[in-house]
Design a protein around this motif. Structure first.
Motif, PDB file in Angstrom:
ATOM      1  N   GLU A 162     -25.419 -29.570 -61.899  1.00 33.95           N
ATOM      2  CA  GLU A 162     -26.535 -29.856 -61.010  1.00 33.95           C
ATOM      3  C   GLU A 162     -26.171 -30.952 -60.018  1.00 33.95           C
ATOM      4  OE1 GLU A 162     -29.459 -28.740 -60.251  1.00 33.95           O
ATOM      5  OE2 GLU A 162     -29.373 -27.038 -61.616  1.00 33.95           O
ATOM      6  N   ARG A 163     -26.624 -30.777 -58.826  1.00 30.56           N
ATOM      7  CA  ARG A 163     -26.440 -31.747 -57.753  1.00 30.56           C
ATOM      8  C   ARG A 163     -27.719 -31.753 -56.948  1.00 30.56           C
ATOM      9  NH1 ARG A 163     -22.923 -27.317 -55.941  1.00 30.56           N
ATOM     10  NH2 ARG A 163     -24.113 -26.078 -54.443  1.00 30.56           N
ATOM     11  N   PRO A 164     -27.915 -32.726 -56.070  1.00 33.88           N
ATOM     12  CA  PRO A 164     -29.108 -32.675 -55.217  1.00 33.88           C
ATOM     13  C   PRO A 164     -29.152 -31.357 -54.459  1.00 33.88           C
ATOM     14  CG  PRO A 164     -28.041 -34.809 -55.037  1.00 33.88           C
ATOM     15  CD  PRO A 164     -27.127 -33.951 -55.871  1.00 33.88           C
ATOM     16  N   ALA A 165     -30.294 -30.686 -54.502  1.00 31.43           N
ATOM     17  CA  ALA A 165     -30.431 -29.366 -53.883  1.00 31.43           C
ATOM     18  C   ALA A 165     -30.014 -29.405 -52.421  1.00 31.43           C
ATOM     19  CB  ALA A 165     -31.867 -28.872 -54.012  1.00 31.43           C
ATOM     20  N   SER A 166     -29.138 -28.499 -52.045  1.00 33.90           N
ATOM     21  CA  SER A 166     -28.629 -28.428 -50.684  1.00 33.90           C
ATOM     22  C   SER A 166     -29.287 -27.260 -49.960  1.00 33.90           C
ATOM     23  CB  SER A 166     -27.107 -28.263 -50.693  1.00 33.90           C
ATOM     24  OG  SER A 166     -26.621 -28.019 -49.381  1.00 33.90           O
ATOM     25  N   LEU A 167     -30.133 -27.560 -48.998  1.00 33.25           N
ATOM     26  CA  LEU A 167     -30.766 -26.507 -48.220  1.00 33.25           C
ATOM     27  C   LEU A 167     -29.747 -25.776 -47.348  1.00 33.25           C
ATOM     28  CD1 LEU A 167     -34.104 -28.219 -47.101  1.00 33.25           C
ATOM     29  CD2 LEU A 167     -33.711 -26.643 -49.009  1.00 33.25           C
ATOM     30  N   ARG A 168     -28.650 -26.457 -47.046  1.00 35.90           N
ATOM     31  CA  ARG A 168     -27.614 -25.802 -46.245  1.00 35.90           C
ATOM     32  C   ARG A 168     -27.019 -24.642 -47.013  1.00 35.90           C
ATOM     33  NH1 ARG A 168     -22.348 -29.166 -44.718  1.00 35.90           N
ATOM     34  NH2 ARG A 168     -22.319 -29.232 -47.006  1.00 35.90           N
ATOM     35  N   VAL A 170     -28.421 -23.031 -49.455  1.00 32.67           N
ATOM     36  CA  VAL A 170     -29.464 -22.029 -49.641  1.00 32.67           C
ATOM     37  C   VAL A 170     -29.589 -21.165 -48.389  1.00 32.67           C
ATOM     38  CG1 VAL A 170     -31.930 -21.675 -50.015  1.00 32.67           C
ATOM     39  CG2 VAL A 170     -30.705 -23.405 -51.339  1.00 32.67           C
ATOM     40  N   ARG A 171     -29.568 -21.785 -47.219  1.00 33.03           N
ATOM     41  CA  ARG A 171     -29.653 -21.011 -45.969  1.00 33.03           C
ATOM     42  C   ARG A 171     -28.433 -20.119 -45.801  1.00 33.03           C
ATOM     43  NH1 ARG A 171     -31.764 -25.973 -43.840  1.00 33.03           N
ATOM     44  NH2 ARG A 171     -29.670 -26.517 -43.090  1.00 33.03           N
ATOM     45  N   TRP A 172     -27.269 -20.601 -46.190  1.00 35.22           N
ATOM     46  CA  TRP A 172     -26.071 -19.762 -46.113  1.00 35.22           C
ATOM     47  C   TRP A 172     -26.208 -18.552 -47.036  1.00 35.22           C
ATOM     48  CZ3 TRP A 172     -21.550 -23.880 -46.394  1.00 35.22           C
ATOM     49  CH2 TRP A 172     -21.492 -24.567 -45.177  1.00 35.22           C
ATOM     50  N   GLY A 176     -26.401 -14.403 -46.326  1.00 33.26           N
ATOM     51  CA  GLY A 176     -25.283 -13.628 -46.824  1.00 33.26           C
ATOM     52  C   GLY A 176     -23.925 -14.253 -46.622  1.00 33.26           C
ATOM     53  N   ARG A 177     -23.873 -15.552 -46.294  1.00 36.11           N
ATOM     54  CA  ARG A 177     -22.591 -16.210 -46.046  1.00 36.11           C
ATOM     55  C   ARG A 177     -22.128 -17.072 -47.219  1.00 36.11           C
ATOM     56  NH1 ARG A 177     -23.500 -19.670 -40.973  1.00 36.11           N
ATOM     57  NH2 ARG A 177     -25.552 -19.898 -41.927  1.00 36.11           N
ATOM     58  N   THR A 184     -26.611 -23.940 -57.530  1.00 33.28           N
ATOM     59  CA  THR A 184     -27.141 -24.486 -58.770  1.00 33.28           C
ATOM     60  C   THR A 184     -28.429 -23.744 -59.130  1.00 33.28           C
ATOM     61  OG1 THR A 184     -28.454 -26.167 -57.631  1.00 33.28           O
ATOM     62  CG2 THR A 184     -26.180 -26.741 -58.190  1.00 33.28           C
ATOM     63  N   VAL A 185     -28.938 -24.032 -60.327  1.00 37.28           N
ATOM     64  CA  VAL A 185     -30.144 -23.340 -60.782  1.00 37.28           C
ATOM     65  C   VAL A 185     -31.318 -23.644 -59.859  1.00 37.28           C
ATOM     66  CG1 VAL A 185     -31.802 -23.152 -62.674  1.00 37.28           C
ATOM     67  CG2 VAL A 185     -29.358 -23.321 -63.169  1.00 37.28           C
ATOM     68  N   SER A 186     -31.488 -24.908 -59.481  1.00 27.92           N
ATOM     69  CA  SER A 186     -32.604 -25.261 -58.589  1.00 27.92           C
ATOM     70  C   SER A 186     -32.447 -24.618 -57.220  1.00 27.92           C
ATOM     71  CB  SER A 186     -32.691 -26.788 -58.450  1.00 27.92           C
ATOM     72  OG  SER A 186     -31.477 -27.313 -57.928  1.00 27.92           O
ATOM     73  N   GLU A 187     -31.207 -24.485 -56.738  1.00 30.02           N
ATOM     74  CA  GLU A 187     -30.989 -23.837 -55.441  1.00 30.02           C
ATOM     75  C   GLU A 187     -31.258 -22.342 -55.523  1.00 30.02           C
ATOM     76  OE1 GLU A 187     -27.521 -26.949 -53.858  1.00 30.02           O
ATOM     77  OE2 GLU A 187     -27.002 -25.018 -54.748  1.00 30.02           O
ATOM     78  N   GLN A 188     -30.928 -21.732 -56.654  1.00 31.38           N
ATOM     79  CA  GLN A 188     -31.216 -20.308 -56.816  1.00 31.38           C
ATOM     80  C   GLN A 188     -32.723 -20.038 -56.837  1.00 31.38           C
ATOM     81  OE1 GLN A 188     -29.180 -18.947 -60.302  1.00 31.38           O
ATOM     82  NE2 GLN A 188     -27.139 -19.145 -59.398  1.00 31.38           N
ATOM     83  N   THR A 189     -33.472 -20.879 -57.499  1.00 33.69           N
ATOM     84  CA  THR A 189     -34.931 -20.700 -57.509  1.00 33.69           C
ATOM     85  C   THR A 189     -35.519 -20.899 -56.115  1.00 33.69           C
ATOM     86  OG1 THR A 189     -35.206 -23.022 -58.161  1.00 33.69           O
ATOM     87  CG2 THR A 189     -35.121 -21.393 -59.920  1.00 33.69           C
ATOM     88  N   HIS A 190     -34.989 -21.874 -55.379  1.00 35.25           N
ATOM     89  CA  HIS A 190     -35.467 -22.085 -54.005  1.00 35.25           C
ATOM     90  C   HIS A 190     -35.102 -20.891 -53.125  1.00 35.25           C
ATOM     91  CE1 HIS A 190     -37.071 -24.452 -50.770  1.00 35.25           C
ATOM     92  NE2 HIS A 190     -35.949 -24.372 -50.074  1.00 35.25           N
ATOM     93  N   LEU A 191     -33.906 -20.338 -53.337  1.00 31.91           N
ATOM     94  CA  LEU A 191     -33.501 -19.150 -52.592  1.00 31.91           C
ATOM     95  C   LEU A 191     -34.421 -17.986 -52.894  1.00 31.91           C
ATOM     96  CD1 LEU A 191     -31.466 -17.464 -50.891  1.00 31.91           C
ATOM     97  CD2 LEU A 191     -30.172 -17.118 -53.011  1.00 31.91           C
TER      98      LEU A 191
END
Length: 233
Positions: A162-168, A170-172, A176-177, A184-191
């Motif tokens: 886990e790391r601080p959620a990176s919106l960058r 998530v947007r990638w 599809g990039r 991370t798990v938190s980034e996957q849920t945000h995605l």
């Protein structure tokens, strides 16, 4: 010629009729063709009456998991396509649940291929790709054809720390990039939330199954991400 060839597009499968040994396709005026077709129809009716008829199409979940498992064991899609006698794009579609059902002979061909490829492959690129996607070897499944089954404990790769959620990131991934397996798990849920919102705004259906098909992951993994997104909302 490959040892396993999936028959595609023959006239007998398209029309449901059976030809004789003298004609390349069913000939209405041939008595042998007619006799073989009558025998086929009678056998089908008998199987239906006895309750032992096997449909021509089966759920694709077992085929997808077997192909994913072979990829995780080091067999790239090009090698799998060569063994099965199909295009590489077809193997990739089967591997990521592009279709809900596959023909029974396709299911059997992939099942036999698993037993013949009893040695691990040599492609590090295929293993790396399977690792990013979260795919597990075939042996990790107790019942590989059960849609509700989960891989054996300990077979999944370790999650990214886990790391601080990176919106960058998530947007990638949304564009599809960036592979979803590198979030991370938190980034996957945000995605998942962003993707559902985007699909709903576009008038398309969102949910676990479309999310799994869109990002090439299993429905079990998509269900886990969706459940976490509901809990942390």
């Amino acid at each position: 010629m490959t040892d396993l060839t999936v028959r595609r597009g023959c006239r007998r499968h398209a029309t449901g009729t059976r030809k004789c040994g003298q004609h390349p396709r069913y000939t209405p005026g041939c008595r042998n063709c007619q006799q073989r077709n009558r025998a086929r129809v009678a056998a089908r009716h008998k199987a239906l009456a006895l309750g032992i008829h096997r449909p021509g199409f089966v759920p694709a979940v077992g085929t997808a998991r077997r192909l994913q498992g072979l990829t995780a064991e080091g067999h790239p899609a090009c090698d799998l396509a060569r063994h099965l006698g199909v295009a590489v794009s077809t193997v990739k579609q089967w591997r990521v649940h592009e279709t809900l059902t596959v023909a029974r002979h396709t299911h059997n061909a992939v099942r036999i291929l698993v037993t013949r490829l009893d040695r691990a492959g040599t492609s590090a690129k295929a293993r790396s790709y399977a690792l990013r996607q979260g795919w597990v070897p075939v042996a990790a499944w107790d019942d590989i054809d059960d849609p509700g089954a989960a891989p054996a404990a300990g077979s999944l790769t370790e999650a990214i720390p886990e790391r601080p959620a990176s919106l960058r990131y998530v947007r990638w991934a949304l564009g599809g990039r960036w592979p979803i397996g590198r979030l991370t798990v938190s980034e996957q849920t945000h995605l998942f939330r962003l993707w559902c919102r985007q699909e709903q705004q576009a008038g398309r259906r969102s949910g676990r199954k479309p999310f799994a098909r869109a990002y090439g992951i299993t429905e079990w993994q998509a269900r886990r991400v969706a459940d976490l997104a509901e809990v942390t909302r």
